[in-house]
Design a protein around this motif. Sequence first.
Motif, short mmCIF file in Angstrom:
data_model
loop_
_atom_site.label_atom_id
_atom_site.label_comp_id
_atom_site.label_asym_id
_atom_site.label_seq_id
_atom_site.Cartn_x
_atom_site.Cartn_y
_atom_site.Cartn_z
N THR A 154 32.17 7.04 -65.23
CA THR A 154 33.62 7.00 -64.99
C THR A 154 34.05 5.57 -64.71
O THR A 154 33.24 4.72 -64.32
N LYS A 155 35.34 5.33 -64.90
CA LYS A 155 35.93 4.02 -64.59
C LYS A 155 36.85 4.17 -63.40
O LYS A 155 37.66 5.10 -63.34
N ILE A 156 36.72 3.26 -62.44
CA ILE A 156 37.58 3.28 -61.26
C ILE A 156 38.39 2.00 -61.22
O ILE A 156 37.83 0.90 -61.21
N GLU A 157 39.71 2.15 -61.21
CA GLU A 157 40.62 1.00 -61.19
C GLU A 157 40.72 0.42 -59.79
O GLU A 157 40.66 1.14 -58.79
N LEU A 158 40.88 -0.90 -59.72
CA LEU A 158 41.05 -1.56 -58.43
C LEU A 158 42.39 -1.16 -57.80
O LEU A 158 42.47 -0.84 -56.62
N PHE A 159 43.45 -1.19 -58.60
CA PHE A 159 44.76 -0.75 -58.15
C PHE A 159 45.15 0.46 -59.00
O PHE A 159 45.84 0.33 -60.00
N GLY A 160 44.64 1.61 -58.62
CA GLY A 160 44.89 2.81 -59.40
C GLY A 160 46.23 3.42 -59.11
O GLY A 160 46.95 3.02 -58.19
N VAL A 161 46.58 4.45 -59.88
CA VAL A 161 47.88 5.11 -59.73
C VAL A 161 47.98 5.84 -58.40
O VAL A 161 49.08 6.14 -57.94
N ASN A 162 46.83 6.15 -57.77
CA ASN A 162 46.86 6.87 -56.50
C ASN A 162 46.97 5.94 -55.30
O ASN A 162 46.97 6.39 -54.17
N MET A 192 32.81 0.26 -63.87
CA MET A 192 32.26 1.47 -64.48
C MET A 192 31.08 1.94 -63.64
O MET A 192 30.28 1.13 -63.17
N LEU A 193 30.98 3.25 -63.47
CA LEU A 193 29.92 3.83 -62.66
C LEU A 193 29.18 4.92 -63.42
O LEU A 193 29.78 5.63 -64.24
N TRP A 194 27.90 5.04 -63.14
CA TRP A 194 27.10 6.18 -63.61
C TRP A 194 26.58 6.89 -62.38
O TRP A 194 26.13 6.27 -61.42
N GLY A 195 26.67 8.21 -62.40
CA GLY A 195 26.20 8.93 -61.23
C GLY A 195 25.74 10.33 -61.56
O GLY A 195 25.95 10.84 -62.66
N CYS A 196 25.11 10.97 -60.56
CA CYS A 196 24.63 12.34 -60.68
C CYS A 196 25.25 13.19 -59.57
O CYS A 196 25.36 12.74 -58.43
N LEU A 197 25.65 14.38 -59.91
CA LEU A 197 26.23 15.29 -58.94
C LEU A 197 25.17 15.74 -57.96
O LEU A 197 24.05 16.05 -58.34
N GLY A 198 25.58 15.74 -56.66
CA GLY A 198 24.64 16.33 -55.73
C GLY A 198 24.62 15.81 -54.31
O GLY A 198 24.51 16.58 -53.42
N THR A 199 24.73 14.56 -53.94
CA THR A 199 24.99 13.41 -54.82
C THR A 199 23.70 12.62 -55.04
O THR A 199 23.00 12.28 -54.09
N GLY A 200 23.44 12.30 -56.32
CA GLY A 200 22.28 11.50 -56.65
C GLY A 200 22.64 10.02 -56.63
O GLY A 200 23.58 9.61 -55.95
N ARG A 201 21.93 9.25 -57.40
CA ARG A 201 22.17 7.81 -57.43
C ARG A 201 23.55 7.51 -58.01
O ARG A 201 24.05 8.22 -58.88
N VAL A 203 25.39 4.17 -59.76
CA VAL A 203 25.03 2.87 -60.31
C VAL A 203 26.25 2.22 -60.93
O VAL A 203 26.98 2.84 -61.70
N ARG A 204 26.47 0.95 -60.60
CA ARG A 204 27.54 0.20 -61.26
C ARG A 204 27.03 -0.36 -62.58
O ARG A 204 25.95 -0.96 -62.65
N GLU A 297 33.30 -1.81 -55.39
CA GLU A 297 31.95 -1.25 -55.55
C GLU A 297 31.38 -0.80 -54.21
O GLU A 297 30.79 0.29 -54.11
N ARG A 298 31.55 -1.63 -53.18
CA ARG A 298 31.03 -1.28 -51.86
C ARG A 298 31.69 0.00 -51.33
O ARG A 298 31.01 0.90 -50.81
N CYS A 299 33.02 0.09 -51.50
CA CYS A 299 33.75 1.28 -51.05
C CYS A 299 33.28 2.52 -51.80
O CYS A 299 33.14 3.61 -51.22
N CYS A 300 33.05 2.36 -53.11
CA CYS A 300 32.60 3.49 -53.93
C CYS A 300 31.27 4.03 -53.42
O CYS A 300 31.09 5.25 -53.26
N LYS A 301 30.33 3.14 -53.14
CA LYS A 301 29.01 3.58 -52.70
C LYS A 301 29.05 4.18 -51.30
O LYS A 301 28.33 5.15 -51.01
N GLU A 302 29.91 3.63 -50.44
CA GLU A 302 30.02 4.17 -49.09
C GLU A 302 30.66 5.56 -49.11
O GLU A 302 30.20 6.47 -48.42
N GLU A 303 31.73 5.71 -49.90
CA GLU A 303 32.40 7.00 -49.98
C GLU A 303 31.56 8.03 -50.72
O GLU A 303 31.61 9.22 -50.41
N TRP A 304 30.76 7.56 -51.68
CA TRP A 304 29.86 8.46 -52.42
C TRP A 304 28.84 9.08 -51.46
O TRP A 304 28.54 10.27 -51.53
#
Length: 336
Positions: A154-162, A192-201, A203-204, A297-304
């Motif tokens: 998935t792609k995560i925008e720095l300044f997203g619509v939300n 861009m991120l790659w990940g596994c549901l569960g939550t697994g790894r 990766v940026r 990236e840091r926020c994504c990994k912490e929230e993940w």
Amino acid sequence: MKSKELFVDLRDRIVSRHKSGEGYRNFFAALKVPMSTVASIIHKWKKFETTRTLPRAGRPSKLSDRGRRALVRKVTKNLMVTLSELQRSSVERGEPSRRTTISAAIQQSGLYGRVARRKPLLSKRHMAAHLEFAKRHLKDSQTMRNKILWSDETKIELFGVNARRHVWRKPGTAHHQANTIPTVKHGGGSIMLWGCLGTGRLVRIKRKMTAALYRDILDENLLQSALDLRLGRRFIFQQDNNLKHTAKISKEWLQDNSVNVLEWPSQSPDLNPIEHLWRDLKMAVHRRFPSNPMELERCCKEEWAKLAKDRCAKLVASYSKRLEAGIAAKGASTKY
């Protein structure tokens, strides 16, 4: 007696005569009132068990029944017709053209304006494959379903619509720096991120995705993710049909490592429960307002890492419902 009181007395007399079994024609002759009035009063009494004036829900609509039916027909024929187009057609018929009047009339018919969901464009071939997959795997045991390792990018925008925030401010201070959210052109960057549901790894992906890079991501993260999630050695790996995923070197790595791959129908994101987990992640990250890609990236990994395990379990459990929805839709897009 006043005219209002006389009419109330007349209604009571009509109902009283009707209860006694007297016919409508006798009312007409004895009370000297139109037959339509008698019929209307009796009908109201039968329906509401009263002849008193009932309270109205609001001011009567200026739009005629004929105009309302015409608007509903137009919307039913074209669900994407705009309010402006409905307004113009109402003007052409000589009906009221206020947008609020038209919108209220459409809502009374059970139709409401909503943002259209974005769904993949499905061909007949896609729908047939989707339906066949759903029918085949609906018979899978729960044990087998629990062995699936769901993956996606998935792609995560720095300044997203939300990225919205409410602030308390005094009048005239809307443009002060403390009361604003900084924005830049073209989204301000993304990762861009790659990940596994569960939550697994998680990766940026730091450069353009290629088959070789995808193979490296699998080599460094896939087996460890399965181990972390306690899926056992004979887990089933799910990936979509992206060209990098189905490239020769990717297939060879999966075969060399004895990874069972779930045969996946193209254009079927609604079957993959990880899509909802990406949405949860994006909403959580945007609430933190990261200011640069590294912080993003840091926020994504912490929230993940914070994503609740029971939420993941519910998403995995929804797989059977997704299959059932796909069958009910005959392979077309579903609510998922």
